[in-house]
Design a protein around this motif. Structure first.
Motif, PDB file in Angstrom:
ATOM      1  N   LEU A  61      -3.299  15.348 -34.464  1.00  0.00           N
ATOM      2  CA  LEU A  61      -3.991  14.947 -35.824  1.00  0.00           C
ATOM      3  C   LEU A  61      -4.134  16.364 -36.665  1.00  0.00           C
ATOM      4  CD1 LEU A  61      -5.821  12.961 -37.447  1.00  0.00           C
ATOM      5  CD2 LEU A  61      -7.858  13.657 -36.058  1.00  0.00           C
ATOM      6  N   ARG A  62      -3.427  16.144 -37.731  1.00  0.00           N
ATOM      7  CA  ARG A  62      -3.183  17.060 -38.604  1.00  0.00           C
ATOM      8  C   ARG A  62      -4.114  16.976 -39.904  1.00  0.00           C
ATOM      9  NH1 ARG A  62       0.612  21.114 -37.788  1.00  0.00           N
ATOM     10  NH2 ARG A  62      -1.279  22.120 -39.148  1.00  0.00           N
ATOM     11  N   TYR A  63      -3.703  16.288 -40.875  1.00  0.00           N
ATOM     12  CA  TYR A  63      -4.324  16.333 -42.396  1.00  0.00           C
ATOM     13  C   TYR A  63      -5.372  15.035 -42.073  1.00  0.00           C
ATOM     14  CZ  TYR A  63      -5.287  15.320 -46.959  1.00  0.00           C
ATOM     15  OH  TYR A  63      -5.792  15.400 -48.171  1.00  0.00           O
ATOM     16  N   VAL A  64      -6.641  15.271 -42.721  1.00  0.00           N
ATOM     17  CA  VAL A  64      -7.584  14.246 -42.721  1.00  0.00           C
ATOM     18  C   VAL A  64      -8.510  14.310 -43.877  1.00  0.00           C
ATOM     19  CG1 VAL A  64      -9.422  13.232 -41.516  1.00  0.00           C
ATOM     20  CG2 VAL A  64      -7.694  13.916 -40.125  1.00  0.00           C
ATOM     21  N   ASP A  65      -8.657  13.298 -44.887  1.00  0.00           N
ATOM     22  CA  ASP A  65      -9.412  13.193 -45.842  1.00  0.00           C
ATOM     23  C   ASP A  65     -10.273  12.218 -45.656  1.00  0.00           C
ATOM     24  OD1 ASP A  65      -8.050  11.053 -46.756  1.00  0.00           O
ATOM     25  OD2 ASP A  65      -6.950  12.439 -48.487  1.00  0.00           O
ATOM     26  N   GLY A  66     -10.907  11.634 -46.866  1.00  0.00           N
ATOM     27  CA  GLY A  66     -11.979  10.471 -46.669  1.00  0.00           C
ATOM     28  C   GLY A  66     -11.196   9.134 -46.307  1.00  0.00           C
ATOM     29  N   SER A  67      -9.965   8.907 -46.596  1.00  0.00           N
ATOM     30  CA  SER A  67      -9.223   7.807 -46.487  1.00  0.00           C
ATOM     31  C   SER A  67      -7.882   7.772 -45.746  1.00  0.00           C
ATOM     32  CB  SER A  67      -9.228   6.866 -47.721  1.00  0.00           C
ATOM     33  OG  SER A  67      -8.263   7.601 -48.552  1.00  0.00           O
ATOM     34  N   SER A  68      -7.296   9.126 -45.645  1.00  0.00           N
ATOM     35  CA  SER A  68      -6.133   9.081 -44.872  1.00  0.00           C
ATOM     36  C   SER A  68      -5.971  10.213 -43.811  1.00  0.00           C
ATOM     37  CB  SER A  68      -4.993   9.195 -46.083  1.00  0.00           C
ATOM     38  OG  SER A  68      -5.214  10.402 -46.670  1.00  0.00           O
ATOM     39  N   ALA A  69      -4.765  10.222 -43.153  1.00  0.00           N
ATOM     40  CA  ALA A  69      -4.861  11.049 -42.097  1.00  0.00           C
ATOM     41  C   ALA A  69      -3.136  11.176 -41.727  1.00  0.00           C
ATOM     42  CB  ALA A  69      -5.415  10.938 -40.653  1.00  0.00           C
ATOM     43  N   THR A  70      -2.688  12.287 -41.126  1.00  0.00           N
ATOM     44  CA  THR A  70      -1.301  12.044 -40.677  1.00  0.00           C
ATOM     45  C   THR A  70      -1.384  12.816 -39.187  1.00  0.00           C
ATOM     46  OG1 THR A  70      -0.977  14.692 -41.221  1.00  0.00           O
ATOM     47  CG2 THR A  70      -0.413  12.994 -42.897  1.00  0.00           C
ATOM     48  N   PHE A  71      -0.338  12.243 -38.358  1.00  0.00           N
ATOM     49  CA  PHE A  71      -0.323  12.240 -36.896  1.00  0.00           C
ATOM     50  C   PHE A  71       1.023  13.086 -36.602  1.00  0.00           C
ATOM     51  CE2 PHE A  71      -3.480   9.169 -37.749  1.00  0.00           C
ATOM     52  CZ  PHE A  71      -4.488   9.374 -36.953  1.00  0.00           C
ATOM     53  N   TRP A  72       1.241  13.894 -35.761  1.00  0.00           N
ATOM     54  CA  TRP A  72       2.534  14.705 -35.654  1.00  0.00           C
ATOM     55  C   TRP A  72       2.913  14.131 -34.088  1.00  0.00           C
ATOM     56  CZ3 TRP A  72       4.478  17.802 -31.851  1.00  0.00           C
ATOM     57  CH2 TRP A  72       5.693  18.457 -32.102  1.00  0.00           C
ATOM     58  N   VAL A  73       4.236  13.586 -33.774  1.00  0.00           N
ATOM     59  CA  VAL A  73       4.436  13.424 -32.426  1.00  0.00           C
ATOM     60  C   VAL A  73       6.032  14.018 -32.159  1.00  0.00           C
ATOM     61  CG1 VAL A  73       2.919  11.506 -32.225  1.00  0.00           C
ATOM     62  CG2 VAL A  73       5.498  11.039 -33.309  1.00  0.00           C
ATOM     63  N   GLU A  74       6.448  14.287 -31.224  1.00  0.00           N
ATOM     64  CA  GLU A  74       7.661  14.446 -30.737  1.00  0.00           C
ATOM     65  C   GLU A  74       8.054  13.417 -29.657  1.00  0.00           C
ATOM     66  OE1 GLU A  74      10.908  17.085 -28.566  1.00  0.00           O
ATOM     67  OE2 GLU A  74       9.098  17.934 -28.854  1.00  0.00           O
ATOM     68  N   ALA A  75       9.214  12.514 -29.858  1.00  0.00           N
ATOM     69  CA  ALA A  75       9.496  11.600 -28.945  1.00  0.00           C
ATOM     70  C   ALA A  75      10.892  11.971 -28.096  1.00  0.00           C
ATOM     71  CB  ALA A  75       9.918  10.016 -29.743  1.00  0.00           C
ATOM     72  N   SER A  76      11.029  11.425 -27.023  1.00  0.00           N
ATOM     73  CA  SER A  76      12.190  11.544 -26.237  1.00  0.00           C
ATOM     74  C   SER A  76      13.645  11.248 -26.817  1.00  0.00           C
ATOM     75  CB  SER A  76      12.160  10.986 -24.983  1.00  0.00           C
ATOM     76  OG  SER A  76      12.135   9.719 -24.814  1.00  0.00           O
ATOM     77  N   ARG A  77      13.579  10.371 -27.845  1.00  0.00           N
ATOM     78  CA  ARG A  77      14.769   9.655 -28.472  1.00  0.00           C
ATOM     79  C   ARG A  77      14.319   9.239 -29.898  1.00  0.00           C
ATOM     80  NH1 ARG A  77      16.444   3.863 -26.151  1.00  0.00           N
ATOM     81  NH2 ARG A  77      16.785   3.572 -28.381  1.00  0.00           N
ATOM     82  N   PRO A  78      15.371   8.620 -30.664  1.00  0.00           N
ATOM     83  CA  PRO A  78      15.147   7.975 -31.913  1.00  0.00           C
ATOM     84  C   PRO A  78      14.218   6.789 -31.793  1.00  0.00           C
ATOM     85  CG  PRO A  78      17.364   8.787 -31.748  1.00  0.00           C
ATOM     86  CD  PRO A  78      16.877   8.808 -30.511  1.00  0.00           C
ATOM     87  N   CYS A  79      13.134   6.621 -32.686  1.00  0.00           N
ATOM     88  CA  CYS A  79      12.502   5.504 -32.326  1.00  0.00           C
ATOM     89  C   CYS A  79      11.719   5.472 -33.673  1.00  0.00           C
ATOM     90  CB  CYS A  79      11.355   5.439 -31.257  1.00  0.00           C
ATOM     91  SG  CYS A  79      10.435   6.920 -31.101  1.00  0.00           S
ATOM     92  N   THR A  80      10.880   4.302 -33.646  1.00  0.00           N
ATOM     93  CA  THR A  80       9.760   4.210 -34.643  1.00  0.00           C
ATOM     94  C   THR A  80       8.358   4.635 -34.170  1.00  0.00           C
ATOM     95  OG1 THR A  80      10.972   2.562 -36.237  1.00  0.00           O
ATOM     96  CG2 THR A  80       8.505   2.509 -36.207  1.00  0.00           C
ATOM     97  N   ALA A  81       7.702   5.813 -34.851  1.00  0.00           N
ATOM     98  CA  ALA A  81       6.343   5.970 -34.264  1.00  0.00           C
ATOM     99  C   ALA A  81       5.192   5.160 -35.389  1.00  0.00           C
ATOM    100  CB  ALA A  81       6.029   7.461 -34.405  1.00  0.00           C
ATOM    101  N   GLU A  82       4.207   4.811 -34.490  1.00  0.00           N
ATOM    102  CA  GLU A  82       3.277   4.000 -35.166  1.00  0.00           C
ATOM    103  C   GLU A  82       1.892   4.379 -34.404  1.00  0.00           C
ATOM    104  OE1 GLU A  82       1.728  -1.038 -35.785  1.00  0.00           O
ATOM    105  OE2 GLU A  82       3.636  -0.288 -34.248  1.00  0.00           O
ATOM    106  N   VAL A  83       1.026   4.325 -35.504  1.00  0.00           N
ATOM    107  CA  VAL A  83      -0.510   4.832 -35.305  1.00  0.00           C
ATOM    108  C   VAL A  83      -1.488   3.643 -35.781  1.00  0.00           C
ATOM    109  CG1 VAL A  83      -2.557   6.360 -35.624  1.00  0.00           C
ATOM    110  CG2 VAL A  83      -0.006   7.200 -35.262  1.00  0.00           C
ATOM    111  N   ARG A  84      -2.086   3.061 -34.615  1.00  0.00           N
ATOM    112  CA  ARG A  84      -2.887   1.853 -34.880  1.00  0.00           C
ATOM    113  C   ARG A  84      -4.265   2.437 -34.723  1.00  0.00           C
ATOM    114  NH1 ARG A  84       0.163  -2.826 -31.697  1.00  0.00           N
ATOM    115  NH2 ARG A  84       2.110  -2.859 -32.970  1.00  0.00           N
TER     116      ARG A  84
END
Length: 552
Positions: free
Chosen positions: A10-33
């Protein structure tokens, strides 16, 4: 099926938004719910055969906590099914909330749990354990990691065995890392530590490099750099260090808006393989440092953080030496002075302390004078040798930059719209202390004493060690005798008096430790905690060493 190799962070956070960094084993779509219905997704990008994503999430509700999950191509990969930790969550700040800033630097990766730790308990591991066992208790709003997140030049025995399996360690750079793939090993070793992995998934973080992220004494001097460039292995090491820093640390420092406007980030994401694009950027950072900015700004309500690059932004020509190039210095000044009255606290994050023990400060200023030839060529050669052997390359070794920062702090902290505090947050020196400057009054051309309370807050290491001889040296450096000796050094080097005086008001403290600033309105409270084993030798806790109000 794509697997989660590293993260989420969990990297950047403000009152209404955030960013999440990940490394995956292959090309894909990463999703945060998120449990409150917010979410976001991003396609991975590729660098050197590795696949990363920085997932932006918007629509969060200010002043709330919400748990989240991570999916890769629609399959849940976080939280881990066998995790002993509470669910990771995003805590968004409310308008009137206090801001807790926890900071430190210098972390060797902790050994496996079944091995004895040669340098004592890890402060980050211990912080994670406390938050996990007290999920409703106090936690940082942001974790500032002020350099040496990884040690490219001091690898563990496990990493050395891994390196030996892929190349001959008799060849330079020996048991240090040599390329991008070997840098990824350092991040796996550090960030797959179960406690740290969970901590970074649930507490936002800001990071900046220091020397060991690349090599000890990185950019000490022009002659040091020339010597390094003459080796066969340096270029690959430097480019790989900058590339891996950009991927693992720098991207997450940026806000969603900054990411959307970043041409390098767009170029890396748009190409099937961003390696060459990123490598060209790293090469530009090496050959034209002034064209690249690693420093950044973060605002937490009415608290402003300016994280300053004190490694790559240096000017090394001996007669022009500066900690920051002119463009970087202008940027820092603009960010510190813009919108007066809009902040209650100004934090300047610099891996290297601005105010040092007096003997150390004077020795560095003296050495800088020798190196630029104040006492002749023979002394200059001696000064360069001493500079490298004794690590004399903090702000004091760049006297004009030291004075410019003093002037900027005085200006930013003065006037009816001044913040309540201006704090310089630093690490590097493997101990903690508090120092408070004073501006001489009445000197012609000197800046006025600021209205804000100004403090140098130094906290290090998170997980490392320091020899007894160095501990004694730092203690002596603060003493009256040490100060007298330092002034003799300064007179020999024909050094000008520093534009500020300062005194130690806390410390020095030695151990694996973290400092926390709690900022509420115009009040500020400081706490230093150390990771200590209890008397029974079974439980590690963060013990408060000192706590005080610095702005009532």
């Amino acid at each position: 099926m794509a697997e989660l190799r590293l993260g989420p962070l969990l990297r950047y956070v403000d009152g209404s938004s955030a960013t999440f960094w990940v490394e995956a084993s292959r090309p894909c779509t990463a999703e945060v719910r998120c449990a409150d219905g917010a979410g976001g997704s991003a396609r991975t990008f590729q660098v050197a055969g590795h696949h990363y994503a920085l997932v932006p999430v918007s629509g969060l509700t200010p002043g709330t906590d919400t748990t989240y999950e991570v999916l890769l191509d629609g399959v849940g990969v976080w939280p881990l099914s066998d995790s002993p930790f509470p669910p990771s969550l995003v805590r968004t700040p409310g308008e009137e909330d206090a801001v807790r800033v926890t900071f430190g630097s210098c972390r060797w990766a902790a050994p496996p749990a079944d091995e004895k730790d040669p340098v004592g308990p890890d402060a980050l591991d211990t912080l994670a354990a406390r938050i996990a066992t007290e999920p409703e208790g106090e936690r940082p709003d942001v974790l500032l990691l002020l350099g040496d997140q990884v040690y490219a030049d001091e690898t563990s025995k496990a990493t050395q065995r891994w390196l030996a399996a892929r190349r001959n360690l008799e060849d330079p750079p020996g048991d240090q890392v040599a390329d991008y793939e070997e840098y990824t090993r350092l991040y796996y070793e550090s960030w797959l530590d179960p406690e740290v992995r969970w901590l970074l998934s649930t507490v936002p973080s800001c990071m900046i490099f220091d020397d060991h992220d690349v090599i000890d004494d990185w950019n000490t001097s022009a002659s040091w750099l020339a010597d390094m460039r003459a080796t066969l292995w340096w270029r690959e090491r430097l480019l790989s260090g900058l590339m891996s820093y950009w991927v693992h640390q720098h991207l997450g420092n940026l806000s969603p808006r900054e990411l959307a406007d970043d041409p390098l980030y767009a170029a890396v994401r748009e190409t099937p393989d961003g390696t060459d694009v990123l490598r060209a950027f790293a090469a530009q950072s090496d050959t034209d440092p002034a064209s690249v900015r690693w420093s950044y700004r973060r605002d937490f309500g009415r608290v402003r953080l300016l994280m300053v690059d004190t490694r790559a932004a240096r000017v090394l020509a001996e007669n022009e030496r500066a900690m920051l190039d002119p463009g970087e210095e202008r940027w820092l000044r603009e960010q510190a002075l813009d919108a007066p009255g809009s902040r209650d606290h100004l934090l300047i994050g610099t891996s290297l302390p601005w105010l040092l023990p007096h003997l150390v400060h004077d020795a560095e200023t003296w050495d800088a004078a020798l190196c630029r030839g104040e006492r002749g060529a023979r002394w200059a050669r001696f000064g360069e040798r001493l500079r490298r052997r004794a690590d004399l390359e903090h702000w004091a070794a760049f006297p004009a930059s030291f004075a410019a920062l003093a002037e900027l702090i005085a200006e930013a902290g003065s006037g009816p719209d001044a913040p309540a505090t201006v704090s310089v947050l630093s690490g590097d020196v493997h101990h903690a202390y508090i120092a408070e400057p004073e501006w001489p009054s009445g000197a012609a051309g000197s800046p006025r004493s600021p209205d804000a309370r100004v403090l140098q807050l130094t906290c290090s290491p998170v997980h490392n060690s320091i020899p007894l001889s160095i501990r004694l040296g730092f203690r002596f450096g603060w003493s009256a005798v040490g100060r007298t000796i330092g002034r003799r050094f300064a007179r020999h080097g024909k050094c000008a008096e520093p534009p500020v005086n300062w005194r130690k008001t806390g410390g020095p403290w030695f151990g694996n430790q973290l400092m926390t600033l709690t900022l509420s309105g115009r009040s500020a409270r400081l706490r230093l905690e150390q990771a200590r084993v209890d008397k029974g030798g079974r439980t590690v806790r963060l013990r408060t060493v000192t706590e005080s109000e610095i702005a009532p």
